[in-house]
Design an enzyme around this catalytic site. Structure first.
Site, PDB file in Angstrom:
ATOM      1  N   ARG A  49       0.845  -1.211   0.000  1.00  0.00           N
ATOM      2  CA  ARG A  49       0.000   0.000   0.000  1.00  0.00           C
ATOM      3  C   ARG A  49       0.877   1.256   0.000  1.00  0.00           C
ATOM      4  O   ARG A  49       0.563   2.246  -0.636  1.00  0.00           O
ATOM      5  CB  ARG A  49      -0.960  -0.006   1.210  1.00  0.00           C
ATOM      6  CG  ARG A  49      -1.683   1.309   1.400  1.00  0.00           C
ATOM      7  CD  ARG A  49      -2.977   1.214   2.215  1.00  0.00           C
ATOM      8  NE  ARG A  49      -2.903   0.433   3.417  1.00  0.00           N
ATOM      9  CZ  ARG A  49      -2.272   0.803   4.542  1.00  0.00           C
ATOM     10  NH1 ARG A  49      -1.640   1.957   4.601  1.00  0.00           N
ATOM     11  NH2 ARG A  49      -2.266   0.016   5.595  1.00  0.00           N
ATOM     12  N   TYR A 101     -14.185  18.295 -15.826  1.00  0.00           N
ATOM     13  CA  TYR A 101     -14.673  16.921 -15.749  1.00  0.00           C
ATOM     14  C   TYR A 101     -15.754  16.855 -14.665  1.00  0.00           C
ATOM     15  O   TYR A 101     -15.465  17.122 -13.498  1.00  0.00           O
ATOM     16  CB  TYR A 101     -13.523  15.944 -15.472  1.00  0.00           C
ATOM     17  CG  TYR A 101     -14.047  14.556 -15.196  1.00  0.00           C
ATOM     18  CD1 TYR A 101     -14.827  13.901 -16.141  1.00  0.00           C
ATOM     19  CD2 TYR A 101     -13.805  13.927 -13.984  1.00  0.00           C
ATOM     20  CE1 TYR A 101     -15.352  12.655 -15.884  1.00  0.00           C
ATOM     21  CE2 TYR A 101     -14.327  12.664 -13.726  1.00  0.00           C
ATOM     22  CZ  TYR A 101     -15.104  12.044 -14.676  1.00  0.00           C
ATOM     23  OH  TYR A 101     -15.642  10.813 -14.411  1.00  0.00           O
ATOM     24  N   ASP A 173      -5.246  19.792 -14.170  1.00  0.00           N
ATOM     25  CA  ASP A 173      -5.650  18.492 -14.694  1.00  0.00           C
ATOM     26  C   ASP A 173      -5.229  18.481 -16.166  1.00  0.00           C
ATOM     27  O   ASP A 173      -5.869  19.115 -17.009  1.00  0.00           O
ATOM     28  CB  ASP A 173      -7.163  18.312 -14.529  1.00  0.00           C
ATOM     29  CG  ASP A 173      -7.655  16.968 -15.066  1.00  0.00           C
ATOM     30  OD1 ASP A 173      -6.914  16.331 -15.838  1.00  0.00           O
ATOM     31  OD2 ASP A 173      -8.780  16.565 -14.735  1.00  0.00           O
ATOM     32  N   LYS A 198      -6.496   7.453 -19.497  1.00  0.00           N
ATOM     33  CA  LYS A 198      -6.721   7.979 -20.846  1.00  0.00           C
ATOM     34  C   LYS A 198      -5.462   7.812 -21.710  1.00  0.00           C
ATOM     35  O   LYS A 198      -5.059   6.707 -21.962  1.00  0.00           O
ATOM     36  CB  LYS A 198      -7.199   9.429 -20.756  1.00  0.00           C
ATOM     37  CG  LYS A 198      -8.215   9.684 -19.624  1.00  0.00           C
ATOM     38  CD  LYS A 198      -9.531   8.962 -19.814  1.00  0.00           C
ATOM     39  CE  LYS A 198     -10.444   9.237 -18.613  1.00  0.00           C
ATOM     40  NZ  LYS A 198     -11.733   8.593 -18.671  1.00  0.00           N
TER      41      LYS A 198
HETATM   42  C1  LIG Z   1     -10.209  15.684 -17.678  1.00  0.00           C
HETATM   43  C2  LIG Z   1     -10.505  14.483 -16.832  1.00  0.00           C
HETATM   44  N1  LIG Z   1     -10.039  14.447 -15.585  1.00  0.00           N
HETATM   45  C3  LIG Z   1     -10.281  13.386 -14.780  1.00  0.00           C
HETATM   46  C4  LIG Z   1     -11.015  12.306 -15.194  1.00  0.00           C
HETATM   47  C5  LIG Z   1     -11.304  11.179 -14.243  1.00  0.00           C
HETATM   48  O1  LIG Z   1     -10.516  10.060 -14.485  1.00  0.00           O
HETATM   49  P1  LIG Z   1     -10.907   8.603 -13.935  1.00  0.00           P
HETATM   50  O2  LIG Z   1     -12.094   8.158 -14.719  1.00  0.00           O
HETATM   51  O3  LIG Z   1      -9.678   7.781 -14.147  1.00  0.00           O
HETATM   52  O4  LIG Z   1     -11.251   8.747 -12.474  1.00  0.00           O
HETATM   53  C6  LIG Z   1     -11.520  12.307 -16.496  1.00  0.00           C
HETATM   54  C7  LIG Z   1     -12.338  11.161 -16.965  1.00  0.00           C
HETATM   55  O5  LIG Z   1     -13.001  11.195 -17.970  1.00  0.00           O
HETATM   56  C8  LIG Z   1     -11.249  13.414 -17.342  1.00  0.00           C
HETATM   57  O6  LIG Z   1     -11.712  13.498 -18.612  1.00  0.00           O
END
Ligand SMILES: Cc1ncc(COP(=O)(O)O)c(C=O)c1O
Length: 376
Positions: A49, A101, A173, A198
């Site tokens: 962990r 998001y 992000d 992604k």
């Molecule tokens: C810009 C962005 N940030 C964060 C996330 C969240 O990622 P996760 O689905 O791995 O939690 C996404 C998911 O689509 C995203 O498009």
């Protein structure tokens, strides 16, 4: 000479296995590691962990790619984002984009605000609006540029300047702009986050998130404490898959971007299209800012159809190569009616389809879009 991105993507964090000379690193499933007779841990690993060799390799690689001091890997992009907000104190104020998001925004509103986080949602494409919301207790500005799903652009250096006036941290992000595309540390930000689900992993087969910090300071130590003690960490196999994906990331991104640019131009000129949101188009309201801070414009775009929600649904239904599915950043092209996944509170226009442009040939993708648009 510092190795270039392509070289780092293949070699950073990857070594010939000392025990077997295996060129591809083994997956270390053991949850626990032996102590020496004197109580010390000969390889620095204690319990999976808090530390695991595959996770350490992934964290080393992403640090090399982003250029910060330290990284931490999580079991999802959302868990990575959550760790940053968890490192704040109750009563702290954070600013987030009004377009971002939706899952993270929902988490912040439904979980963090009731626990004492003060939150402002701001149109970050307008520096004046960011300035108007900065307060003495602002501790974090969370940027997402280009934003999901409207592709709004934030002037990162401009926001950093405003945030620094009250000593707030700036985290970006960068899920839509993989390493090499938007150098947030050079623009002054403190932290970069990726949903490695992604582009980094790149094949729609592993969930994960990463954070990288410009400085391994006290705020970063709090985040690492959350990571190690909550344990929202990726499995060794998840880390291995993500590291494997990263090896081809710079080359995949070239193909993604080339296809996206061609599709954006095709759609922008189509009579059935109201508007294309893509920062590479001159028609984008913040094209100049994007040109300044991005080395390419990415492979995500949104298309708004003439004819409303019905037309959007008809186009999505008629496509053959694009898969109707959520998510992004994989080799296959995906298309999604965002408003319906975001639910009744969504501010996303109902005639919008979000496109994750994949690595099929661009001529085939354009032909597919053309036949689908012709059916409306
Ligand atoms: C810009 C962005 N940030 C964060 C996330 C969240 O990622 P996760 O689905 O791995 O939690 C996404 C998911 O689509 C995203 O498009």
């Amino acid at each position: 000479m510092k190795p270039k991105l392509e070289t780092l993507a293949i070699h950073a964090g990857s070594e010939i296995d000392a025990a077997t000379a295996a060129v591809t690193s083994p997956i270390h499933l053991s949850t626990t590691f032996e102590r020496n007779a004197d109580g010390s841990f000969p390889h620095g690993y204690i319990y999976t962990r808090s530390h695991n060799p595959n996770r350490a390799a992934l964290e080393q690689c992403i640090t090399a790619l982003e250029g910060g001091e330290a990284s931490a890997a999580f079991s999802s992009g959302s868990a990575a984002a959550s760790a940053v907000f968890r490192a704040l104190e109750p009563g702290d104020h954070a600013i987030i984009p009004d377009d971002m998001y939706w899952g993270i925004r929902k988490l912040l509103k439904q979980v963090f605000v009731p626990w004492g986080l003060e939150l402002s949602e701001v149109d970050m494409s307008k520096l004046d609006e960011v300035k108007a919301h900065i307060k003495a207790n602002t501790r974090l500005v969370w940027i997402e540029t280009p934003s999901n799903p409207m592709l709004k652009i934030t002037d990162i250096a401009g926001v950093v300047k405003l945030a620094k006036s009250v000593g707030a941290k700036v985290a970006c992000d960068n899920t839509w702009t993989p390493p090499g595309m938007q150098p947030v540390f050079a623009l002054g930000a403190d932290m970069v986050m990726h949903a490695s689900t992604k582009y980094l992993a790149g094949h729609s087969d592993v969930l994960g998130g990463t954070l990288t910090s410009r400085e391994a300071d006290a705020f970063w130590e709090r985040i690492v404490f959350v990571q190690k003690n909550e344990g929202a960490v990726p499995s060794p196999f998840d880390c291995w898959l993500t590291l494997r994906g990263i090896k081809t990331l710079p080359y995949r991104m070239r193909g993604h971007v080339e296809n996206a640019e061609a599709i954006a131009h095709f759609l922008a000129e189509h009579p059935k299209v109201e508007r294309v949101a893509y920062p590479g188009l001159k028609s984008h309201p913040n094209h100049e800012v994007a040109k300044e801070q991005m080395s390419s414009f990415g492979a995500m775009l949104s298309v708004l159809l003439k004819g409303g929600e019905g037309a959007a649904m008809e186009v999505a239904a008629a496509l053959k190569l694009f898969t109707r599915a959520t998510s992004l950043g994989g080799v296959e092209s995906l298309i999604e009616h965002r408003a319906s996944i975001e639910g009744p509170d969504s501010k996303t226009p109902k005639n919008l389809l979000r496109v994750s442009v994949g690595l099929e040939h661009k001529d085939d993708l354009i032909a597919d879009l053309e036949q689908a648009l012709n059916k409306v």
